[in-house]
Write an enzyme that holds these catalytic residues in place. Structure first.
Site, mmCIF file in Angstrom:
data_model
loop_
_atom_site.group_PDB
_atom_site.id
_atom_site.type_symbol
_atom_site.label_atom_id
_atom_site.label_comp_id
_atom_site.label_asym_id
_atom_site.label_seq_id
_atom_site.Cartn_x
_atom_site.Cartn_y
_atom_site.Cartn_z
ATOM 1 N N SER A 62 -57.350 38.772 27.238
ATOM 2 C CA SER A 62 -56.230 39.242 28.065
ATOM 3 C C SER A 62 -56.390 38.917 29.545
ATOM 4 O O SER A 62 -56.044 39.735 30.400
ATOM 5 C CB SER A 62 -56.000 40.744 27.845
ATOM 6 N N GLY A 94 -56.228 32.710 26.177
ATOM 7 C CA GLY A 94 -55.386 32.451 25.014
ATOM 8 C C GLY A 94 -53.923 32.459 25.421
ATOM 9 O O GLY A 94 -53.381 31.467 25.915
ATOM 10 N N GLU A 118 -61.744 35.068 16.024
ATOM 11 C CA GLU A 118 -60.772 34.887 14.925
ATOM 12 C C GLU A 118 -61.392 34.093 13.788
ATOM 13 O O GLU A 118 -61.045 34.284 12.620
ATOM 14 C CB GLU A 118 -59.502 34.212 15.477
ATOM 15 N N HIS A 124 -65.283 31.517 17.727
ATOM 16 C CA HIS A 124 -64.252 32.423 18.225
ATOM 17 C C HIS A 124 -64.146 33.610 17.263
ATOM 18 O O HIS A 124 -64.316 33.446 16.045
ATOM 19 C CB HIS A 124 -62.907 31.701 18.338
ATOM 20 N N GLU A 171 -66.137 37.444 24.841
ATOM 21 C CA GLU A 171 -64.782 37.903 24.542
ATOM 22 C C GLU A 171 -64.855 39.170 23.698
ATOM 23 O O GLU A 171 -65.017 39.092 22.469
ATOM 24 C CB GLU A 171 -64.029 36.828 23.744
ATOM 25 N N ASN A 227 -57.222 28.128 25.413
ATOM 26 C CA ASN A 227 -57.342 28.056 23.953
ATOM 27 C C ASN A 227 -55.928 28.226 23.393
ATOM 28 O O ASN A 227 -55.410 29.333 23.345
ATOM 29 C CB ASN A 227 -58.272 29.183 23.485
ATOM 30 N N TRP A 228 -55.322 27.114 23.003
ATOM 31 C CA TRP A 228 -53.921 27.166 22.575
ATOM 32 C C TRP A 228 -53.775 27.730 21.163
ATOM 33 O O TRP A 228 -52.655 27.962 20.699
ATOM 34 C CB TRP A 228 -53.293 25.762 22.657
ATOM 35 N N LYS A 229 -54.900 27.907 20.473
ATOM 36 C CA LYS A 229 -54.878 28.458 19.105
ATOM 37 C C LYS A 229 -53.886 27.677 18.236
ATOM 38 O O LYS A 229 -53.683 26.486 18.459
ATOM 39 C CB LYS A 229 -54.576 29.964 19.138
ATOM 40 N N GLY A 264 -55.800 39.250 23.066
ATOM 41 C CA GLY A 264 -54.392 39.301 22.688
ATOM 42 C C GLY A 264 -53.801 40.705 22.703
ATOM 43 O O GLY A 264 -52.711 40.919 22.195
HETATM 44 P P1 PGA Z 1 -56.022 36.144 24.998
HETATM 45 O O1 PGA Z 1 -57.010 35.316 24.036
HETATM 46 O O2 PGA Z 1 -56.155 35.553 26.380
HETATM 47 O O3 PGA Z 1 -54.666 35.937 24.413
HETATM 48 O O4 PGA Z 1 -56.478 37.563 24.955
HETATM 49 C C1 PGA Z 1 -58.283 34.924 24.485
HETATM 50 C C2 PGA Z 1 -58.999 34.169 23.400
HETATM 51 O O5 PGA Z 1 -58.827 34.511 22.223
HETATM 52 O O6 PGA Z 1 -59.741 33.196 23.667
#
Ligand code: PGA
Length: 251
Positions: free
Chosen positions: A214, A235, A102, A100, A170, A8-10, A176
């Site tokens: 993470s 991520g 976010e 997600h 998640e 997931n490149w966000k 993150g």
């Molecule tokens: P992260 O993000 O690997 O940076 O913790 C995972 C995600 O949000 O899908």
């Protein structure tokens, strides 16, 4: 079942960087093709970069699927700023991440809304990667299982099956933060999710359940050993080809 290694490149990078990242991922897989016996790969770039990344994938025959990070809950029309499932499909996507954390928190997306988006994705033949996960205070107060059960019940269309849907667990506090859930916590939650899917859906057999939060090359092996962990949604570590492939090598 092969593990799904999903990046997931966000909202990161610019076009040139997206093309070189997929190129590097392609070279690394090309240097170690046997990894494809154990892993399926997916990258979800920012919407504006899907075309160039897809072009590179096709041109270089890179064995990686591409997906969106979100889609609209409606068909095409007067919805400023939205991207429809039909547009993602047209751009060559096979997957779309939905719900997600976010988006749930920063865009106030409810589970009912995510369910509508998933139905749209299904209509277009996209596989929906539906995210669920509790906040830190919900875990501390002992409510993690109730929260996840409710999100699953409300976000996942009842007609979903293994071809149309992937679940990503998640825990929000692990995203993150560098603080991954422990293999024991993941084991218990993934078993619980498997059970809930069986209760809620007529056709949940073989539906993949990914862990996200993470995931790094150094904790991936322990996570992938856990029952019902069918891959990872990654991520930060998906933005570096060596880390992304390092996670796949842990399978
Ligand atoms: P992260 O993000 O690997 O940076 O913790 C995972 C995600 O949000 O899908």
């Amino acid at each position: 079942m092969k593990k799904l290694i999903a990046g997931n490149w966000k909202m990161n990078g610019l076009e040139a960087g997206a093309v070189s990242l997929i190129g590097e991922i392609g070279s690394k897989i090309g240097a170690e093709p046997e990894i494809l016996e154990r892993c399926d790969f997916l990258v979800c770039p920012p919407a504006l970069h899907i075309h160039v990344v897809k072009h590179k994938i096709d041109h270089d025959h890179i064995p990686v699927a591409i997906g969106g990070q979100d889609c609209a809950s409606t068909e095409n029309g007067a919805f400023t700023g939205n991207v429809s499932a039909e547009m993602l499909k047209d751009a060559g996507c096979a997957y779309v991440i939905l719900g997600h954390s976010e988006r749930r928190s920063l865009h106030n997306e409810s589970s009912a809304y995510i369910n509508e988006k998933a139905a749209r994705a299904h209509m277009q033949g996209l596989t929906a990667v539906i995210c669920v996960g509790e906040q830190e205070d919900e875990r501390e107060s002992g409510n993690a299982y109730d929260v996840v059960a409710k999100q699953l019940w409300e976000s996942v269309p009842k007609v979903s099956n293994a071809a149309t849907t992937v679940i990503a667990y998640e825990p929000v506090w692990a995203i993150g933060t560098g603080k991954s859930a422990t293999p024991d916590d993941v084991k218990a939650m993934h078993a619980f999710i498997r059970e809930k899917l069986q209760e809620n859906l007529a056709e949940s057999a073989n539906m993949r359940i990914l862990y996200g939060g993470s995931v790094k090359p150094d904790n991936a092996a322990d996570l992938f050993k856990v029952d019902n962990v069918d891959g990872a949604l990654i991520g930060g570590a998906s933005l570096k080809a060596d880390q992304f492939l390092g996670i796949a090598q842990a399978v």
